[in-house]
Design a protein around this motif. Sequence first.
Motif, PDB file in Angstrom:
ATOM      1  N   LEU A  11       0.828  -1.205   0.000  1.00 51.22           N
ATOM      2  CA  LEU A  11       0.000   0.000   0.000  1.00 51.22           C
ATOM      3  C   LEU A  11       0.869   1.265   0.000  1.00 51.22           C
ATOM      4  CD1 LEU A  11      -2.802  -1.055   2.523  1.00 51.22           C
ATOM      5  CD2 LEU A  11      -2.944  -0.936   0.022  1.00 51.22           C
ATOM      6  N   VAL A  12       2.008   1.201   0.691  1.00 52.19           N
ATOM      7  CA  VAL A  12       2.952   2.321   0.651  1.00 52.19           C
ATOM      8  C   VAL A  12       3.481   2.517  -0.768  1.00 52.19           C
ATOM      9  CG1 VAL A  12       5.215   3.139   1.446  1.00 52.19           C
ATOM     10  CG2 VAL A  12       3.618   2.100   3.073  1.00 52.19           C
ATOM     11  N   VAL A  13       3.772   1.402  -1.452  1.00 51.56           N
ATOM     12  CA  VAL A  13       4.248   1.461  -2.833  1.00 51.56           C
ATOM     13  C   VAL A  13       3.202   2.110  -3.735  1.00 51.56           C
ATOM     14  CG1 VAL A  13       4.798   0.054  -4.860  1.00 51.56           C
ATOM     15  CG2 VAL A  13       5.887  -0.436  -2.675  1.00 51.56           C
ATOM     16  N   VAL A  14       1.935   1.784  -3.534  1.00 47.08           N
ATOM     17  CA  VAL A  14       0.864   2.391  -4.335  1.00 47.08           C
ATOM     18  C   VAL A  14       0.878   3.910  -4.193  1.00 47.08           C
ATOM     19  CG1 VAL A  14      -1.641   2.615  -4.562  1.00 47.08           C
ATOM     20  CG2 VAL A  14      -0.616   0.352  -4.319  1.00 47.08           C
ATOM     21  N   ILE A  15       1.073   4.391  -2.978  1.00 47.41           N
ATOM     22  CA  ILE A  15       1.147   5.838  -2.744  1.00 47.41           C
ATOM     23  C   ILE A  15       2.370   6.432  -3.440  1.00 47.41           C
ATOM     24  CG2 ILE A  15       1.418   7.622  -0.969  1.00 47.41           C
ATOM     25  CD1 ILE A  15      -0.134   5.774   0.933  1.00 47.41           C
ATOM     26  N   ASN A  36       9.927 -18.574  -5.514  1.00 45.25           N
ATOM     27  CA  ASN A  36      10.818 -18.817  -6.648  1.00 45.25           C
ATOM     28  C   ASN A  36      11.728 -17.603  -6.814  1.00 45.25           C
ATOM     29  OD1 ASN A  36      11.763 -18.767  -9.499  1.00 45.25           O
ATOM     30  ND2 ASN A  36      10.535 -20.649  -9.651  1.00 45.25           N
ATOM     31  N   SER A  37      13.029 -17.832  -6.732  1.00 44.78           N
ATOM     32  CA  SER A  37      13.988 -16.719  -6.794  1.00 44.78           C
ATOM     33  C   SER A  37      13.974 -16.037  -8.150  1.00 44.78           C
ATOM     34  CB  SER A  37      15.404 -17.230  -6.490  1.00 44.78           C
ATOM     35  OG  SER A  37      15.465 -17.791  -5.205  1.00 44.78           O
ATOM     36  N   PHE A  38      13.807 -16.829  -9.218  1.00 48.92           N
ATOM     37  CA  PHE A  38      13.810 -16.236 -10.561  1.00 48.92           C
ATOM     38  C   PHE A  38      12.607 -15.319 -10.760  1.00 48.92           C
ATOM     39  CE2 PHE A  38      12.770 -16.459 -15.153  1.00 48.92           C
ATOM     40  CZ  PHE A  38      13.924 -15.830 -15.630  1.00 48.92           C
ATOM     41  N   ILE A  39      11.433 -15.759 -10.304  1.00 47.33           N
ATOM     42  CA  ILE A  39      10.233 -14.920 -10.407  1.00 47.33           C
ATOM     43  C   ILE A  39      10.388 -13.659  -9.558  1.00 47.33           C
ATOM     44  CG2 ILE A  39       7.765 -14.803  -9.867  1.00 47.33           C
ATOM     45  CD1 ILE A  39       7.542 -17.715 -10.599  1.00 47.33           C
ATOM     46  N   ALA A  40      11.011 -13.817  -8.389  1.00 46.16           N
ATOM     47  CA  ALA A  40      11.254 -12.652  -7.528  1.00 46.16           C
ATOM     48  C   ALA A  40      12.181 -11.652  -8.221  1.00 46.16           C
ATOM     49  CB  ALA A  40      11.864 -13.102  -6.208  1.00 46.16           C
ATOM     50  N   PHE A  41      13.209 -12.173  -8.908  1.00 45.19           N
ATOM     51  CA  PHE A  41      14.131 -11.297  -9.645  1.00 45.19           C
ATOM     52  C   PHE A  41      13.400 -10.570 -10.771  1.00 45.19           C
ATOM     53  CE2 PHE A  41      16.934 -10.787 -13.349  1.00 45.19           C
ATOM     54  CZ  PHE A  41      17.876  -9.921 -12.815  1.00 45.19           C
ATOM     55  N   LEU A  42      12.575 -11.315 -11.526  1.00 41.10           N
ATOM     56  CA  LEU A  42      11.820 -10.692 -12.609  1.00 41.10           C
ATOM     57  C   LEU A  42      10.846  -9.639 -12.078  1.00 41.10           C
ATOM     58  CD1 LEU A  42      10.934 -13.715 -14.952  1.00 41.10           C
ATOM     59  CD2 LEU A  42      12.661 -11.944 -15.306  1.00 41.10           C
ATOM     60  N   GLY A  43      10.189  -9.964 -10.966  1.00 44.10           N
ATOM     61  CA  GLY A  43       9.254  -9.008 -10.379  1.00 44.10           C
ATOM     62  C   GLY A  43       9.950  -7.729  -9.930  1.00 44.10           C
ATOM     63  N   VAL A  76      10.392  -4.229  -2.443  1.00 41.42           N
ATOM     64  CA  VAL A  76       9.101  -4.689  -1.903  1.00 41.42           C
ATOM     65  C   VAL A  76       8.425  -5.652  -2.876  1.00 41.42           C
ATOM     66  CG1 VAL A  76       6.758  -3.958  -1.291  1.00 41.42           C
ATOM     67  CG2 VAL A  76       8.726  -2.678  -0.434  1.00 41.42           C
ATOM     68  N   ASP A  77       8.441  -5.297  -4.165  1.00 39.96           N
ATOM     69  CA  ASP A  77       7.806  -6.161  -5.162  1.00 39.96           C
ATOM     70  C   ASP A  77       8.536  -7.493  -5.304  1.00 39.96           C
ATOM     71  OD1 ASP A  77       5.792  -4.392  -5.651  1.00 39.96           O
ATOM     72  OD2 ASP A  77       6.699  -3.496  -7.416  1.00 39.96           O
ATOM     73  N   ALA A  78       9.871  -7.446  -5.256  1.00 38.03           N
ATOM     74  CA  ALA A  78      10.641  -8.692  -5.351  1.00 38.03           C
ATOM     75  C   ALA A  78      10.380  -9.576  -4.132  1.00 38.03           C
ATOM     76  CB  ALA A  78      12.128  -8.365  -5.465  1.00 38.03           C
ATOM     77  N   TRP A  79      10.342  -8.968  -2.975  1.00 36.40           N
ATOM     78  CA  TRP A  79      10.084  -9.698  -1.725  1.00 36.40           C
ATOM     79  C   TRP A  79       8.690 -10.326  -1.757  1.00 36.40           C
ATOM     80  CZ3 TRP A  79       9.182  -6.967   3.623  1.00 36.40           C
ATOM     81  CH2 TRP A  79       9.165  -7.947   4.634  1.00 36.40           C
ATOM     82  N   THR A  80       7.718  -9.546  -2.239  1.00 42.10           N
ATOM     83  CA  THR A  80       6.352 -10.055  -2.328  1.00 42.10           C
ATOM     84  C   THR A  80       6.255 -11.219  -3.320  1.00 42.10           C
ATOM     85  OG1 THR A  80       5.519  -7.836  -1.855  1.00 42.10           O
ATOM     86  CG2 THR A  80       3.957  -9.408  -2.782  1.00 42.10           C
ATOM     87  N   ALA A  81       6.917 -11.066  -4.484  1.00 44.04           N
ATOM     88  CA  ALA A  81       6.886 -12.129  -5.494  1.00 44.04           C
ATOM     89  C   ALA A  81       7.497 -13.418  -4.948  1.00 44.04           C
ATOM     90  CB  ALA A  81       7.624 -11.677  -6.751  1.00 44.04           C
ATOM     91  N   TYR A  82       8.584 -13.287  -4.206  1.00 41.75           N
ATOM     92  CA  TYR A  82       9.219 -14.487  -3.634  1.00 41.75           C
ATOM     93  C   TYR A  82       8.313 -15.126  -2.581  1.00 41.75           C
ATOM     94  CZ  TYR A  82      12.631 -17.552  -1.459  1.00 41.75           C
ATOM     95  OH  TYR A  82      13.274 -18.664  -0.963  1.00 41.75           O
ATOM     96  N   SER A 103       9.545  -4.128 -11.806  1.00 41.26           N
ATOM     97  CA  SER A 103       9.078  -3.000 -11.001  1.00 41.26           C
ATOM     98  C   SER A 103      10.041  -1.825 -11.088  1.00 41.26           C
ATOM     99  CB  SER A 103       8.906  -3.445  -9.551  1.00 41.26           C
ATOM    100  OG  SER A 103       8.543  -2.355  -8.729  1.00 41.26           O
ATOM    101  N   LEU A 104      11.348  -2.113 -11.016  1.00 40.22           N
ATOM    102  CA  LEU A 104      12.358  -1.051 -11.080  1.00 40.22           C
ATOM    103  C   LEU A 104      12.316  -0.345 -12.433  1.00 40.22           C
ATOM    104  CD1 LEU A 104      14.722   0.380  -9.675  1.00 40.22           C
ATOM    105  CD2 LEU A 104      16.244  -1.349 -10.663  1.00 40.22           C
ATOM    106  N   LEU A 105      12.213  -1.106 -13.502  1.00 43.73           N
ATOM    107  CA  LEU A 105      12.158  -0.515 -14.839  1.00 43.73           C
ATOM    108  C   LEU A 105      10.912   0.351 -15.010  1.00 43.73           C
ATOM    109  CD1 LEU A 105      13.368  -3.514 -17.038  1.00 43.73           C
ATOM    110  CD2 LEU A 105      14.631  -1.424 -16.501  1.00 43.73           C
ATOM    111  N   LEU A 106       9.793  -0.114 -14.480  1.00 44.26           N
ATOM    112  CA  LEU A 106       8.553   0.638 -14.608  1.00 44.26           C
ATOM    113  C   LEU A 106       8.604   1.954 -13.836  1.00 44.26           C
ATOM    114  CD1 LEU A 106       5.852  -2.184 -14.359  1.00 44.26           C
ATOM    115  CD2 LEU A 106       6.431  -0.832 -16.370  1.00 44.26           C
TER     116      LEU A 106
END
Length: 318
Positions: free
Chosen positions: A188-192, A235-242, A224-230, A246-249
């Motif tokens: 929710l902090v990220v959304v803000i 899955n570490s790879f999905i966490a990395f992609l997430g 936060v997004d990587a932590w949430t994805a993991y 997120s960083l690129l966006l």
Amino acid sequence: MYEILKQIATPAIITGLISSLYAYFQKKKEDYRKYVYENKQENFKELVVYADELVDKGITNPDLEKLLFKISQKINPYGRKIKTFGKYQWIEDDGYVWYQIEIIEKKLASQILQIEDLKELAHRIQISKRLLDIKVENNIPLINSAKIWFNLFQYAMLLLQLFFIYSGYKSFIEQPTLLSSSLIFWLLVVVILIFLLPELSVNESDDRNPEIGITLLSFFIAGVDAWTAYYLFNNSFIAFLGGMGSLLLIVGEVISKAFIFGGSEIGKVSTIYIEEYRKLQGPELSKRRFINNFRVIPFFNKIKNLFHKDKREGNDDL
């Protein structure tokens, strides 16, 4: 307590909260536009008359000092040698108009005033009127590629957070733990921050701390997004992609916002009057220049410095 939370935190309500947040920011912009229109439009009708009088009567005007005082009463008083805020705020507060008024006052006292000085003040008043007209008339922003990309990046970031919330609905709401509760809070902090970070990036403060803060917040969002994805997919790879996605966006959102600002009327004005603002801020800014409107992220400044360093070294070799 958890039962109440489960009833409240439904996907529909979460979506409604995000929509309300977006509507809040839009309403704030509309309120500010209305404030500008009602409080400054009348002042500028008089200021334009004063600007014409400056040029028509010239330096022989016996009431020149009185005319300068009248002008100072109609412009923003906070723009005079303002040090609290950045260059953007200085422009908003008519600081560049105050700067020329002070030059005229000094030259008038020294009897070296020229008509060009008065013409320049009249020109700056016209610029202020132009900025006001843009704010009043620009109810529907013009569409350009930077604004399209900005909206795409912002919506994509919001969709990513919604995806995480929906994917972890059971863990976050139905069977919450300390870790999952922490994750939903930070999401929710990220959304803000998705709404807040682009605005902070073009605030144009001349302290290095905001630049560092923007960079850290960008990596915080990705973390936060990587932590949430993991947590959700284990899955570490999905966490990395997430995290990387997120960083690129978020970086794309900040950069596109910088392009929007750089191409705006106030971005152009703040570029014109860079050096004047620096002079008013004292010696602490004598060894550094402003960040270009298109280089709001320190990473790009480092690349630019490295490029210039290599270029200098190449010239030295010659």
